[in-house]
Write an enzyme that holds these catalytic residues in place. Sequence first.
Site, short mmCIF file in Angstrom:
data_model
loop_
_atom_site.label_atom_id
_atom_site.label_comp_id
_atom_site.label_asym_id
_atom_site.label_seq_id
_atom_site.Cartn_x
_atom_site.Cartn_y
_atom_site.Cartn_z
N ASN A 1 3.81 4.86 3.43
CA ASN A 1 3.46 3.47 3.72
C ASN A 1 3.99 2.57 2.61
O ASN A 1 3.56 2.66 1.45
CB ASN A 1 1.94 3.30 3.80
N GLU A 2 4.98 1.74 2.94
CA GLU A 2 5.46 0.61 2.14
C GLU A 2 6.13 1.00 0.83
O GLU A 2 6.45 0.12 0.03
CB GLU A 2 4.32 -0.39 1.88
#
Length: 857
Positions: free
Chosen positions: A452-453
């Site tokens: 995630n990210e």
Amino acid sequence: MWKIILAVLWTSLFSLGNTALADSLTLHSNWQFSKYGSDEWLPATVPGTVHQDLMALGKLPDPFYGMNEKEIQWVEDEDWLYRTSFMLSEEQLAHQEIFLVFDGLDTYADVSLNGVCILKANNMFVGYRVPVKHVLRSGENKLLIRFRSPIREAMPQWETNGFIYPAANDHRAERVSIFTRKAPYSYGWDWGIRMVTCGIWRPVCLEFANQAEIEDYFVCQQSVTSDRAEVDNRLEIRNLGNEIREAQVKVTYAYGQEESRSVEQTVRLQPGLNTVSLPLTIESPHLWMPNGWGEAALYDFRASVCMDGETVASQQHRIGLRSIRVVNEEDSLGMSFYFEVNGIPMFAKGTNLIPSDALLPRVTRERYVRLLEDVQAANMNMIRVWGGGVYEDDALYEEADKRGILVWQDFMFACTPYPHDPAFLKQVSEEVVYNIKRLRNHASLAMWCGNNEVGEGMKYWGWKRKYGPEIYQQLADGYDILFRKLLPEKVKELDPGRFYLESSPYEANWGRPESWKRGDSHNWGTWYGQKPFESLDTEIPRFMSEFGFQSFPEMKTIHSFATPEDYDMESPVMNAHQKSSIGNFLIKKTMGLYYPVPEKFEDLVYLGLVLQGHGMRQGMEAHRRNRPYCMGSLIWQLNDSWPVVSWSAIDYFGNWKALHYQSRRAFAPVLVDAIREGDKLRYYVMSDVLKTKDVVLQMELMNFKGKVLRRHQVEGKLPVNSSVVFYEEDWNQAFAACDTTTSFIHMTLKDRHGREILSDEVYYPALPKSQHLPQAKISCKMKKKNGAYELTLKSDQLARDVFIEIPVQGVRFSDNFFDLLPGVSRKILVTSGDGCALEDLTVNIRQLGDICSIEHE
């Protein structure tokens, strides 16, 4: 004195989510714990955590209450001991092999059995299966586990690393979370309490085996259509003996009450591990379909191993036959990103899942059932298991299988680069193998995502400027090794055909709208960018995998952690339960764009819930309107891990916020959505249904007292799995000779014969703060009905955003946060969250006019 357990449970063992034919002894009784260095031994609960055990004994305050988060931080710096004893008979010891099985140890754990160190665990995300026959005894056996402090364990790495990783969500100066394969959110997050747990957090047992065992059973779906499913049953079978043994390997499968079928093969099993393949073809299979498209059909598959006419091992799975393809391809508009299920493009309607509790053993199957029921009830077809939490329990995926909910599965990496030394990579490799094998048979599993990210952070979060080229290159090398090499290679090897995405978002960054043309996006413009919700109408990605806006939970949840003296948005307790640096400021700032901002705390809480629901709905509908360019809308976030101010749609106690009700409306199978675009008022019909029909759209211009000022209707065809402009008119003409501050359009889409209402919505031409809303008098009649209550509400004037408030945690409403149209009665069913009968309800009803009408006086 240690108590001795004398119960042997002959049952089916669920190992790696599969049913195995083995005798087993659960080891959940008679545990004790002690702080390392202390002589005091106290009763413990397994599965559990040290925090739960300390709380149960009154040695730790409720971490969720007030500002108690500060009072529990000492626990993470200590080592803790857990011990138990159990009895074994000579008959049990006569088995060829005995395994000690831990489904989850949190995290650094030295395990000793009868004075022998049998395991040094270092990863919360894996299960351990240790052969222990050689150290077991007839009679009493003693088991001791030392859990080492995850903070002190990682401190030498932090002190010698040479730089501090940008793990900003780690709420301690020494950001050591990066070095430990443990749930990142437990170190703190921008919605999360810091509670760095340890303990036996998943079940533990002894497993007894003879002759052979099935270590893994993978139902590999090689090709699935409505005509035929080609399936390869791939088994890993361990021959426990020292000689070659002949065995019959059989796979049986059946759907529902239909007659079972089977395929079998005689094999010669070498000592040790053997691989066996049994392919089969299923003609005209019952296909597993997503929620809203049909039945989530599941077959029962069972693999067994027979020797000398006796079944010595078996495993079984519930298998949904389907094809899922992620279409992530260059096109004339950029790069697509969407899910195709059984050959049909699917608009993903869903949400992001975080862990449901800061204390993970509290998350029972019943809580998973309720959560997935809530997802299904909101017309969703996808959840994203976010990479800062945990690989969830088998129960979540099983419930998703039953309900046709696709699962986007992140690997557990989020928001920071990670080390890439050999020891760390070895831990990650073991974790990935374990969880891919554990989850790959689930029909709901749609894809794997590396992180995630982290990719977005590498490009856009200023790390190169912060660290300089030399250290940044180390971070980039680690990123490549982890997310472009190790993870995709393991997915390709162990779960062939399943899509792997390197990072989410793929290329997009909310500060660079031009990048939204490629892959999936996270849009935080309405939060960190402080943009109005109208920006969601124009900033359209190919697929929205995160976007969100915060609200407080409702007052009964606030009561659980605060007193009336704390009822101020800037009180110390409220700030302790607000982990976003701009949270309370931004809620009030954005509220002022659309509503009068009240001074009373309870009014702010109610209006904040309304604001979040309508603002997020604007984005969901914008995404649906713009299909097929945009093919997904996943809100941030579904749930909470403690009572907190957050982006959630459902609070910690299971109460739906306005956001979840608005999600259900925005994600309805068929939806009429009116929006002003330039000088036109356009009526979109958005449909996920797979068959068309003749329909009629009726539009009534009404005032707040219920008088119909204009009525007309349009006939047409219901669109199939698409979005169309069904009708448009000049905006000024639509409201000619009409006071837009006291009127609205009531839209009803029906089948041609008027027997079925497909969509029933309203459009307001003015913002709430400009409307002259009445303080409607709402009548409420209550009727007790089979342990539930039926409320009948009616008003002679418009009542906007009606909130039925009942001070019972987790109570369910058939609807809430709705507009009560003048003269139209609404029946609302109220049930308990746990199935118990409700008694003597206290009902409070709020409406937007209670606030807005006061402001207009």
